[in-house]
Design an enzyme around this catalytic site. Structure first.
Site, short mmCIF file in Angstrom:
data_model
loop_
_atom_site.label_atom_id
_atom_site.label_comp_id
_atom_site.label_asym_id
_atom_site.label_seq_id
_atom_site.Cartn_x
_atom_site.Cartn_y
_atom_site.Cartn_z
N GLY C 54 81.72 74.13 57.99
CA GLY C 54 83.01 74.78 57.79
C GLY C 54 84.13 74.02 58.47
O GLY C 54 83.90 73.17 59.33
N SER C 55 85.36 74.31 58.07
CA SER C 55 86.51 73.72 58.75
C SER C 55 86.91 74.62 59.92
O SER C 55 86.47 75.75 60.03
CB SER C 55 87.67 73.59 57.77
OG SER C 55 87.36 72.62 56.79
N GLY C 56 87.75 74.09 60.78
CA GLY C 56 88.19 74.87 61.93
C GLY C 56 87.55 74.41 63.22
O GLY C 56 87.73 75.01 64.26
N HIS C 57 86.78 73.30 63.14
CA HIS C 57 86.09 72.80 64.33
C HIS C 57 86.65 71.45 64.78
O HIS C 57 86.04 70.77 65.57
CB HIS C 57 84.60 72.61 64.04
CG HIS C 57 83.91 73.85 63.60
ND1 HIS C 57 83.78 74.93 64.43
CD2 HIS C 57 83.30 74.19 62.44
CE1 HIS C 57 83.12 75.89 63.79
NE2 HIS C 57 82.82 75.46 62.58
N ASP C 110 74.59 76.56 55.87
CA ASP C 110 74.44 75.11 55.85
C ASP C 110 73.04 74.71 55.40
O ASP C 110 72.86 73.80 54.60
CB ASP C 110 74.76 74.53 57.23
CG ASP C 110 76.21 74.78 57.60
OD1 ASP C 110 77.08 74.13 57.01
OD2 ASP C 110 76.48 75.63 58.48
N HIS C 219 82.01 79.92 66.12
CA HIS C 219 82.81 80.58 65.08
C HIS C 219 83.23 81.95 65.59
O HIS C 219 83.56 82.83 64.82
CB HIS C 219 82.00 80.79 63.81
CG HIS C 219 81.22 79.60 63.37
ND1 HIS C 219 80.01 79.28 63.89
CD2 HIS C 219 81.52 78.66 62.46
CE1 HIS C 219 79.57 78.18 63.30
NE2 HIS C 219 80.45 77.78 62.44
#
Ligand SMILES: Nc1ncnc2c1ncn2[C@@H]1O[C@H](COP(=O)(O)OP(=O)(O)O)[C@@H](O)[C@H]1O
Ligand SMILES: Nc1ncnc2c1ncn2[C@@H]1O[C@H](COP(=O)(O)OP(=O)(O)O)[C@@H](O)[C@H]1O
Ligand SMILES: [Mg+2]
Ligand SMILES: [Mg+2]
Ligand SMILES: [Mg+2]
Ligand SMILES: [Mg+2]
Lengths: 332, 219, 332, 219
Positions: C54-57, C110, C219
């Site tokens: 995911g994005s945001g890391h 994932d 997350h």
């Protein structure tokens, strides 16, 4: 206070202890003072570079110690300029026979403390010059440029003079090119969340839930004005246009862009804002030569970012491209 | 009625105690127009002064030496903007009373005049620029006037403290032209300058201690 | 919402646009899918490395694209595993004839998406192996290790297999060493401030003014327990001891230490916490081989940090020491 | 009473509409035991489905093809945990009704049985593990029972929806053993599983649309 510290009065000392253990391969601490120097300092035949300022800006200042960057950092308390003695010891520790360049932000504390240390060292026969960074266009009108404070643009100065010193340049040349790099550099920042002062647990400023401050300094000093929160594109346009107009940067110029996170603003947001910066520069026919995006000069956990542009010339390009091996700033 | 060395030495303890009490108050004054750290910086600096003074040989009686030691320790280890300013001020003050083991009324005036001169010299500060100088300068004027009028030391000191207080308060309506707050333009107006406030605390603690009024720690 | 974004649904796309402009010297984007690949991919004779999530890391995952690190990243939405198609395209784009290694965190999303893409690519004759990271000791007891999620330890995996691939290792060897690196890696995190979900402007979790969550996922998933805020030394001790006990790391071991900021926690705090980690390791006669301190795998502006330890052996040491040139992870 | 292709196609529009309305509700269910994104992921995925379906040739009448197109688009472009799960489920469901241009009651049961099987296969999920399977499985059981008992389609569907609802609600007291929430142990108890909730929305929108009851968008 939502901060992982122990006793507030030990914050700087404990941070330094951790830093020196973690980075023992690259630097050491002087036995007497809160000064960190490159492990191999003084480097014979190279102009020494000393910088410093208050703590709380990590990775600045100590993260920039290393080959191709600075040789020593005089470490101050949180947001407080380092005292004369530390700057003086730093100068002495990195003088490799070709003199020492001081790099500092334009704050009265830094100017006075570095200035007095410079005089002391000069009196002992060490050639010392200084370059003072004043890139924050928000901090005074253009006709009072000498009153402007230094912000993230100092990173550009370190990079440039650091590379120049490795090339073997002399002190006069370093002062000349460093001064030009600073003159070519303009920044403007925005913040929406204060940092928490470790000493008191209080926020560095009060701000509303939907407010942001344009032109904020990176110690939480107020800026030009308070506004309602805007979209990424709007706020980026607002600050980028002011930066462009200030030099002014012009069609045909090539620039290095530095998007600096002030602490808690995510890289995700910074890339969204950079996208807009790139669009605006393209609209102005200004070409991006290099880009740096990340946290380079923070204000602890302050929320916000700044945009810095530096106009390039052939010499500055060469110096920006040179490799460097700082603790938190590495370039192949 | 001359002021002995011991009183002056004690004054530095009283200054430190007063600053410790006002640490957060000074930080808070520094928040809206500066970087929220003035209380920290000035308290730490006077801790260093205390350490330096405590290391003086017990037989030391030279007030000039005492003040210069204080100044030197602030310059060398104080840091921040206030370090070079207070440091230079105490150094310069010490120089004009060098060798004296007690202070006359004339000495006291000369001392503070040199102190003010030190700030002006180091900070390029003038009256009305919203700095600590705006506390010190009117106090020196008051001292000079009292001296010329032949006033009693205690009256002289009381009036000096009052002048310093008015000076400090006058910074509230000023536009800052020096230091960190000078970048704020109009927004600097409406806040007392933190350096002016710490200077008032320094001055009052120092002066009241000279008067043998006790600690004189208030605020 | 105090976040510099435009429309929430465009966050990932706009971030990617900015990222690709800023780092065009190091990478490119596939024309069809949200996949970024090393500029020179596929590299002939080198096993390709694909990661993603995911994005945001940020800087993970895309900040690790580069020589000595990963070749491609399949980019998902905020906190959402990338879909099969992206992983599949990534695999095809980096296969230089020696097959492809997938590196992923142990999340069902994932695992399923990468797994299906792996099957598709294998069916086309591309040899594909995968290494799944499960370093978070808080996320399941040791007897259910296969249920543990992956956190910052994935950085160690990228570094190790990235270096190995540059050496010319084959796929089997990479899977073997990568698996060993993961097995030798344990992490535990703590957070005191949630991140703000761009989609809703809501915090990822609710937490009291004096509370922190031990064992939190990156997350914002809850962890082992909620506690009152502690001093840096106390919280560092609490988590470091659990990490040490889990492998267990033992007297005489050499370890790489990774202190990972989750977003808004300052480097200042991380160095203070690292100081305590170093003391604890010294008390256990565990030697620090390398140290990484900074933001390596964030949760946007979440406040907190994690401690990761990896037990070294001669091969892992060589691989950790190798140079690399990622976008946000550079080592000389 | 057989269900025509058009109704099934419409069902996907109704699912999307219902999910859009419940986006934040599903995100919020995902916050305490997951990563707050389930509403985003599932809505985005069914947007992709809509796009894929809209691209089918206007003369297409194969319901199996329709379901498989839906499944494929979720698998390929859905992402997250729910992508492979919903995707596989629709693929498997499509396979068992391949070539059919309308659905009998038997087809409907077979379809959902395959759907449930797809989730179980892809996610290794069993009943009681606090996943979307806990919504779907009891619904399939209800469908099978109604079929055996020869119930009316409308009753059959109403009871199936009720079974799905009870299934969803049953996840509240379960300990999670699958997916992100499985790391929480005891702390996963007391919250409805977001995937179970989105499955209920999918099932209800789908089923109500078949019944020609209109949109059937509620919650
Ligand atoms: N040039 C100057 N001349 C006189 N006083 C100054 C000058 N610059 C700063 N000051 C004083 O220093 C005070 C701030 O001190 P401090 O908080 O220690 O420094 P900093 O602004 O570096 O944090 C100001 O309130 C002002 O009174
Ligand atoms: N192995 C699995 N089997 C069945 N369902 C699962 C499995 N893993 C996750 N789920 C379902 O997926 C839902 C979460 O979906 P989503 O939020 O899209 O994924 P993520 O957890 O990756 O953010 C859970 O609520 C659960 O119902
Ligand atoms: Mg300061
Ligand atoms: Mg200050
Ligand atoms: Mg997710
Ligand atoms: Mg989720």
């Amino acid at each position: 206070m939502k901060k992982f510290i122990n006793r507030p009065e030990n914050v700087v000392e404990e941070m330094l202890e951790g830093f020196v253990i973690a980075n023992a391969g690259k630097l050491r601490r002087l036995p007497t003072e809160r000064v960190l120097v490159r492990k191999d300092a003084p480097v014979k035949g190279k102009v020494g570079i000393v910088t410093g300022g208050g703590s709380g800006h990590k990775p600045a200042f100590i993260g920039y110690i290393g080959k191709g960057l600075v040789d020593a950092v005089a470490v101050g308390d949180i947001f407080a300029a380092p005292p004369v003695q530390r700057v003086y010891e730093a100068i002495k520790a990195v003088d490799g026979g070709k003199g020492v360049l001081l790099c500092l932000g334009n704050y009265s504390g830094d100017v006075m403390n570095f200035g007095m240390a410079q005089e002391l060292a000069q009196a002992e026969g060490i050639p010392v010059e200084s370059v003072i960074v004043n890139d924050d266009v928000a901090s005074s009108p253009k006709d009072r440029m000498d009153n402007r404070r230094g912000v993230a643009g100092e990173v550009i100065l370190w990079k440039v003079v650091g590379a120049l010193a490795e090339e073997g340049a002399d002190l006069a040349k370093m002062k000349e090119v460093g001064t030009r790099a600073v003159f070519n550099t303009r920044s403007l920042g925005v913040a929406h969340t204060p940092c928490i002062m470790p000493s008191s647990g209080k926020p560095s400023f009060e701000i509303g839930d939907n407010e942001m401050e344009i032109g904020v300094g990176h110690h939480g000093e107020p800026g030009i004005k308070r506004m309602s929160m805007m979209s990424a594109d709007e706020v980026t346009e607002l600050i980028t246009l002011q930066v462009i107009e200030d030099l002014p940067f012009q069609s045909g110029d090539e620039v290095t862009v530095l998007i600096n996170g002030l602490g808690s603003t995510s890289l995700l947001e910074m890339y969204i804002c950079f996208r807009k910066v790139a669009q605006i520069l393209a609209d102005h026919s200004i070409k991006i030569y290099r880009t740096y995006i990340g946290e380079f000069f923070t204000s602890m956990e302050m929320g916000g970012f700044s945009v810095t542009l530096t106009k390039m010339d052939d010499e500055l390009k060469r110096l920006m491209d040179a490799p460097c091996d700082g603790v938190h700033f590495i370039q192949h | 009625m001359a002021i002995p060395f011991e009183r002056v030495r004690l004054a530095f303890s009283q200054i430190l105690e007063a600053l410790e009490k006002n640490r957060q108050y000074l930080n808070d004054l520094d928040a809206p127009i500066g970087d929220s750290d003035h209380g920290e910086s000035v308290t730490n600096a006077f801790r260093k002064v205390k350490e330096a003074i405590d290391k003086l040989p017990p037989e030391e009686r030279d007030i000039g030496k005492l003040l210069q030691e204080a100044g030197k320790s602030i310059i060398f280890s104080g840091g921040a903007a206030m370090g070079p300013l207070y440091g230079t001020a105490f150094m310069d003050a010490g120089k004009v009373v060098s060798g004296k083991t007690e202070l006359t009324r004339e000495d006291l005036v000369a001392l503070w005049e040199a102190f003010a001169g030190g700030i002006a010299r180091r900070g390029q500060a003038k009256v009305g620029e919203k700095t600590m100088y705006d506390t010190i300068y009117p106090m020196v004027e008051a001292l000079k006037k009292s001296l010329a009028e032949g006033k009693d030391l205690s009256i002289m000191i009381e009036e000096a403290i009052e002048a310093a207080r008015r000076g400090m308060e006058s910074t509230k309506d000023m536009l800052s032209l020096r230091g960190r707050s000078s970048r704020l333009g109009e927004r600097s107006i409406g806040h007392i300058d933190p350096g002016a406030a710490s200077s008032f605390i320094v001055v009052r603690s120092f002066m009241e201690t000279l008067l043998e009024k006790g600690g004189g720690v208030r605020e």
